[in-house]
Write an enzyme that holds these catalytic residues in place. Structure first.
Site, PDB file in Angstrom:
ATOM      1  N   LEU A  22       0.839  -1.193   0.000  1.00  0.00           N
ATOM      2  CA  LEU A  22       0.000   0.000   0.000  1.00  0.00           C
ATOM      3  C   LEU A  22       0.883   1.255   0.000  1.00  0.00           C
ATOM      4  O   LEU A  22       0.739   2.138  -0.849  1.00  0.00           O
ATOM      5  CB  LEU A  22      -0.897  -0.021   1.252  1.00  0.00           C
ATOM      6  CG  LEU A  22      -1.812   1.182   1.487  1.00  0.00           C
ATOM      7  CD1 LEU A  22      -2.873   1.289   0.397  1.00  0.00           C
ATOM      8  CD2 LEU A  22      -2.512   1.067   2.861  1.00  0.00           C
TER       9      LEU A  22
ATOM     10  N   SER B 168       0.769   7.942   5.780  1.00  0.00           N
ATOM     11  CA  SER B 168      -0.498   8.085   6.512  1.00  0.00           C
ATOM     12  C   SER B 168      -1.637   8.414   5.555  1.00  0.00           C
ATOM     13  O   SER B 168      -2.765   7.968   5.734  1.00  0.00           O
ATOM     14  CB  SER B 168      -0.371   9.185   7.566  1.00  0.00           C
ATOM     15  OG  SER B 168       0.445   8.739   8.627  1.00  0.00           O
TER      16      SER B 168
ATOM     17  N   ILE C  97       7.784  -2.505   2.489  1.00  0.00           N
ATOM     18  CA  ILE C  97       6.928  -3.690   2.327  1.00  0.00           C
ATOM     19  C   ILE C  97       7.451  -4.843   3.198  1.00  0.00           C
ATOM     20  O   ILE C  97       8.517  -5.419   2.925  1.00  0.00           O
ATOM     21  CB  ILE C  97       6.832  -4.099   0.834  1.00  0.00           C
ATOM     22  CG1 ILE C  97       6.353  -2.914  -0.012  1.00  0.00           C
ATOM     23  CG2 ILE C  97       5.927  -5.318   0.679  1.00  0.00           C
ATOM     24  CD1 ILE C  97       5.056  -2.250   0.455  1.00  0.00           C
TER      25      ILE C  97
ATOM     26  N   GLY D 152      -5.920  -6.038  10.832  1.00  0.00           N
ATOM     27  CA  GLY D 152      -4.463  -5.980  11.014  1.00  0.00           C
ATOM     28  C   GLY D 152      -4.083  -5.172  12.240  1.00  0.00           C
ATOM     29  O   GLY D 152      -3.116  -5.493  12.940  1.00  0.00           O
TER      30      GLY D 152
ATOM     31  N   GLN E 157      11.156  -0.482  46.887  1.00  0.00           N
ATOM     32  CA  GLN E 157       9.855   0.044  46.457  1.00  0.00           C
ATOM     33  C   GLN E 157       9.906   0.636  45.046  1.00  0.00           C
ATOM     34  O   GLN E 157       8.944   0.515  44.281  1.00  0.00           O
ATOM     35  CB  GLN E 157       9.372   1.101  47.451  1.00  0.00           C
ATOM     36  CG  GLN E 157       7.923   1.442  47.245  1.00  0.00           C
ATOM     37  CD  GLN E 157       7.427   2.488  48.224  1.00  0.00           C
ATOM     38  OE1 GLN E 157       8.075   3.507  48.445  1.00  0.00           O
ATOM     39  NE2 GLN E 157       6.290   2.229  48.828  1.00  0.00           N
TER      40      GLN E 157
ATOM     41  N   GLY F 185      22.290  -1.057  33.851  1.00  0.00           N
ATOM     42  CA  GLY F 185      23.315  -1.025  32.797  1.00  0.00           C
ATOM     43  C   GLY F 185      23.334  -2.262  31.914  1.00  0.00           C
ATOM     44  O   GLY F 185      23.448  -2.159  30.686  1.00  0.00           O
TER      45      GLY F 185
ATOM     46  N   GLU G 152       1.005   0.092  10.214  1.00  0.00           N
ATOM     47  CA  GLU G 152      -0.453  -0.162  10.138  1.00  0.00           C
ATOM     48  C   GLU G 152      -1.253   1.002  10.749  1.00  0.00           C
ATOM     49  O   GLU G 152      -2.322   0.800  11.338  1.00  0.00           O
ATOM     50  CB  GLU G 152      -0.801  -1.522  10.741  1.00  0.00           C
ATOM     51  CG  GLU G 152      -0.158  -2.626   9.920  1.00  0.00           C
ATOM     52  CD  GLU G 152      -0.832  -3.957   9.940  1.00  0.00           C
ATOM     53  OE1 GLU G 152      -2.024  -4.028  10.238  1.00  0.00           O
ATOM     54  OE2 GLU G 152      -0.148  -4.946   9.606  1.00  0.00           O
TER      55      GLU G 152
ATOM     56  N   GLU H 174      -1.393   8.693  15.614  1.00  0.00           N
ATOM     57  CA  GLU H 174      -2.217   9.840  15.214  1.00  0.00           C
ATOM     58  C   GLU H 174      -3.349   9.390  14.276  1.00  0.00           C
ATOM     59  O   GLU H 174      -4.478   9.875  14.380  1.00  0.00           O
ATOM     60  CB  GLU H 174      -1.326  10.894  14.522  1.00  0.00           C
ATOM     61  CG  GLU H 174      -0.303  11.542  15.448  1.00  0.00           C
ATOM     62  CD  GLU H 174       0.827  10.592  15.914  1.00  0.00           C
ATOM     63  OE1 GLU H 174       1.214   9.687  15.151  1.00  0.00           O
ATOM     64  OE2 GLU H 174       1.287  10.759  17.062  1.00  0.00           O
TER      65      GLU H 174
HETATM   66  N1  CAA Z   1     -13.615   0.012   6.054  1.00  0.00           N
HETATM   67  C1  CAA Z   1     -14.314   0.221   4.894  1.00  0.00           C
HETATM   68  N2  CAA Z   1     -14.304   1.400   4.232  1.00  0.00           N
HETATM   69  C2  CAA Z   1     -13.564   2.387   4.758  1.00  0.00           C
HETATM   70  C3  CAA Z   1     -12.842   2.243   5.949  1.00  0.00           C
HETATM   71  C4  CAA Z   1     -12.883   1.006   6.611  1.00  0.00           C
HETATM   72  N3  CAA Z   1     -12.214   0.788   7.753  1.00  0.00           N
HETATM   73  N4  CAA Z   1     -12.198   3.398   6.213  1.00  0.00           N
HETATM   74  C5  CAA Z   1     -12.546   4.254   5.240  1.00  0.00           C
HETATM   75  N5  CAA Z   1     -13.373   3.630   4.346  1.00  0.00           N
HETATM   76  C6  CAA Z   1     -14.004   4.204   3.163  1.00  0.00           C
HETATM   77  C7  CAA Z   1     -14.817   5.438   3.525  1.00  0.00           C
HETATM   78  O1  CAA Z   1     -16.120   5.088   3.911  1.00  0.00           O
HETATM   79  C8  CAA Z   1     -14.797   6.222   2.244  1.00  0.00           C
HETATM   80  O2  CAA Z   1     -15.759   5.663   1.368  1.00  0.00           O
HETATM   81  P1  CAA Z   1     -16.571   6.577   0.283  1.00  0.00           P
HETATM   82  O3  CAA Z   1     -15.531   7.030  -0.696  1.00  0.00           O
HETATM   83  O4  CAA Z   1     -17.552   5.633  -0.313  1.00  0.00           O
HETATM   84  O5  CAA Z   1     -17.178   7.700   1.054  1.00  0.00           O
HETATM   85  C9  CAA Z   1     -13.420   5.907   1.675  1.00  0.00           C
HETATM   86  O6  CAA Z   1     -12.995   4.673   2.277  1.00  0.00           O
HETATM   87  C10 CAA Z   1     -12.404   6.969   2.007  1.00  0.00           C
HETATM   88  O7  CAA Z   1     -12.337   7.077   3.419  1.00  0.00           O
HETATM   89  P2  CAA Z   1     -11.818   8.379   4.146  1.00  0.00           P
HETATM   90  O8  CAA Z   1     -12.513   9.586   3.582  1.00  0.00           O
HETATM   91  O9  CAA Z   1     -11.916   8.138   5.609  1.00  0.00           O
HETATM   92  O10 CAA Z   1     -10.284   8.425   3.661  1.00  0.00           O
HETATM   93  P3  CAA Z   1      -9.099   9.362   4.109  1.00  0.00           P
HETATM   94  O11 CAA Z   1      -8.298   9.703   2.931  1.00  0.00           O
HETATM   95  O12 CAA Z   1      -9.588  10.451   5.004  1.00  0.00           O
HETATM   96  O13 CAA Z   1      -8.122   8.345   4.920  1.00  0.00           O
HETATM   97  C11 CAA Z   1      -7.259   7.102   6.721  1.00  0.00           C
HETATM   98  C12 CAA Z   1      -8.477   7.512   5.896  1.00  0.00           C
HETATM   99  C13 CAA Z   1      -7.865   6.390   7.925  1.00  0.00           C
HETATM  100  C14 CAA Z   1      -6.404   8.247   7.176  1.00  0.00           C
HETATM  101  C15 CAA Z   1      -6.409   6.083   5.886  1.00  0.00           C
HETATM  102  O14 CAA Z   1      -5.735   6.759   4.833  1.00  0.00           O
HETATM  103  C16 CAA Z   1      -5.402   5.341   6.731  1.00  0.00           C
HETATM  104  O15 CAA Z   1      -5.750   4.366   7.384  1.00  0.00           O
HETATM  105  N6  CAA Z   1      -4.101   5.751   6.700  1.00  0.00           N
HETATM  106  C17 CAA Z   1      -3.050   5.009   7.342  1.00  0.00           C
HETATM  107  C18 CAA Z   1      -2.405   4.085   6.343  1.00  0.00           C
HETATM  108  C19 CAA Z   1      -1.866   2.830   6.971  1.00  0.00           C
HETATM  109  O16 CAA Z   1      -2.373   2.345   7.980  1.00  0.00           O
HETATM  110  N7  CAA Z   1      -0.859   2.249   6.353  1.00  0.00           N
HETATM  111  C20 CAA Z   1      -0.336   1.023   6.779  1.00  0.00           C
HETATM  112  C21 CAA Z   1       0.475   0.421   5.685  1.00  0.00           C
HETATM  113  S1  CAA Z   1       0.482  -1.340   5.696  1.00  0.00           S
HETATM  114  C22 CAA Z   1       1.540  -1.795   6.931  1.00  0.00           C
HETATM  115  O17 CAA Z   1       2.019  -0.999   7.701  1.00  0.00           O
HETATM  116  C23 CAA Z   1       1.761  -3.256   7.029  1.00  0.00           C
HETATM  117  C24 CAA Z   1       3.059  -3.598   7.655  1.00  0.00           C
HETATM  118  O18 CAA Z   1       4.068  -3.548   7.038  1.00  0.00           O
HETATM  119  C25 CAA Z   1       3.118  -4.071   9.024  1.00  0.00           C
END
Ligand code: CAA
Length: 379
Positions: free
Chosen positions: A125, A132, A157, A242, A279, A340, A363, A367
């Protein structure tokens, strides 16, 4: 309300703890020192049924309730956080997305091999301009005579250097933001896919974290996961489950550090007595224990809601928001108990301190969890 595990779930904890103490923990320091992923543990994790805990039996898995999987993940992470995140991304983010959104053909193609540990999953992703703000991703997938052609750059990734199946989010239309993103299943070795050198990280050094370049990567139309244009929602739904998984990883790291510190406090003698009699140390141990109990209640509650088919995104975000900083606090205090020697690699607490920090970031940062929670309260 205290959370009670069923006898079956307690059995999962006992058997996975025994396995993790015997097979996973002894490798953790070496993997960390050598920046090497736990490849030798994959067949053992598969034999234990852990890689298949989110996969139904008809696809070769050993499906359990999600809470049992979360308990297993906590126990694996207590022994080795790097192995924990490998399992989490594979079994939670990737396997469940294929199960929930894949066609029957896709499930048959991937899930049996994923349960058997023959194919490990990765989730693509994040991009340089989309961390974010995941909806800002710029990779594209263009339709060309019965195929999609993917171009773009993914970063950070998890499992990148050895995964065999990659869920890749890319734009299939000009619609802005989160609209027009689709999800694809891409096999390792597809021409044009270039997996870069693993990042050198502060912690979870046994986890492989790579950039991946997609340069004219041609995949069949049948590699589309879910409907075209639904990729963002597929990613968000995957991340909902996740996040409970990463909260469990944080909980496991914290529990591991606490267990070490408690034993050390009772053995280490200063001022003519075990430091556990002081303590200052007692208060640290007490505070750590409260943190762990509170975190465990939030994590199990989120997993239980998912098992009962209730909305759980908000509970998962709360669990992750509490457990990430909690793991940082607990590993910090555990190192303080050691003094230490805790700052050296003589004890695992130093590794755990470094491993904990990422659980506040990946994930979804603390914030982003606050944003998810606030939106659910204020709509
Ligand atoms: N389930 C289903 N649909 C969802 C949803 C959910 N949990 N969250 C949002 N949506 C839908 C909304 O309903 C909306 O739908 P419509 O277009 O039909 O209205 C659409 O998705 C867009 O949602 P938002 O307007 O809320 O989107 P946003 O741009 O404001 O962003 C956010 C939302 C929560 C900030 C999101 O971008 C986010 O989670 N960011 C963090 C990214 C992240 O977690 N990355 C992790 C990478 S993977 C990883 O880390 C794995 C690893 O290696 C360990």
């Amino acid at each position: 309300m205290p959370f009670h595990l069923t006898d079956e779930q307690e059995l999962v904890r006992t058997s996975v703890r025994e396995f993790a103490d015997a097979e996973i923990a002894p490798l953790a320091a070496t993997l960390d020192r050598e920046h090497r992923p736990p490849l030798e543990s994959i067949p053992k994790l598969a034999d234990m049924g852990i890689l298949g805990m989110t996969i139904p039996e008809q696809y070769g898995g050993s499906v359990s309730d999600y809470l049992s999987f979360i308990v297993a993940l906590e126990e694996i992470s207590r022994a080795c956080a790097s192995t924990g995140v490998m399992v989490e991304v594979h079994a939670s983010l990737v396997s469940t997305s294929i199960l929930h959104f894949g066609t029957e053909e896709q499930r048959q193609k991937y899930l049996p091999d994923m349960a058997a540990g023959k194919k490990i999953g990765a989730f693509c992703l994040t991009e340089p301009g989309a961390g974010s703000d995941a909806g800002a991703l710029a990779s594209t997938a263009t339709k060309e005579d019965g195929h999609y052609v993917i171009n773009g750059q993914k970063i950070f990734i998890t499992n990148g250097s050895f995964a065999e199946v990659f869920i890749v989010m890319a734009r299939t239309s000009d619609q802005p933001g989160t609209r027009g993103i689709s999800a694809f299943l891409v096999d390792r070795g597809t021409p044009g896919m270039q997996i870069g050198e693993p990042e050198v990280k502060m912690g979870i050094r046994g986890s492989s974290t790579t950039p991946i370049l997609f340069d004219q990567v041609r995949i069949p139309e049948s590699a589309l996961l879910g409907e075209e244009g639904h990729g963002f929602k597929i990613a968000m739904k995957g991340l909902d489950g996740g996040r409970t998984g990463i909260a469990a990883q944080a909980l496991g790291i914290a529990q591991g550090a606490f267990d070490q510190a408690r034993v050390y406090a009772m053995e280490r003698v200063q001022f003519g007595q075990p430091i556990a009699k002081l303590q200052a140390i007692q208060w640290m141990i007490a505070d750590m224990s409260v943190d762990l109990e509170a975190g465990r209640a939030l994590v199990y509650q989120a997993a239980d809601l998912e098992d009962r088919g209730q909305p759980f995104a908000d509970a998962a975000a709360k669990a992750k928001l509490f457990c990430g900083p909690m793991a940082t606090r607990v590993t910090h205090a555990a190192m303080q108990v050691f003094g230490g020697i805790g700052y050296t690699d003589a004890y695992p607490v130093e590794r755990m301190y470094r491993d904990a920090r990422i659980t506040e970031i990946y994930e979804g940062t603390n914030e982003i969890q606050r944003l998810v929670i606030a939106r659910s309260l204020l709509r």
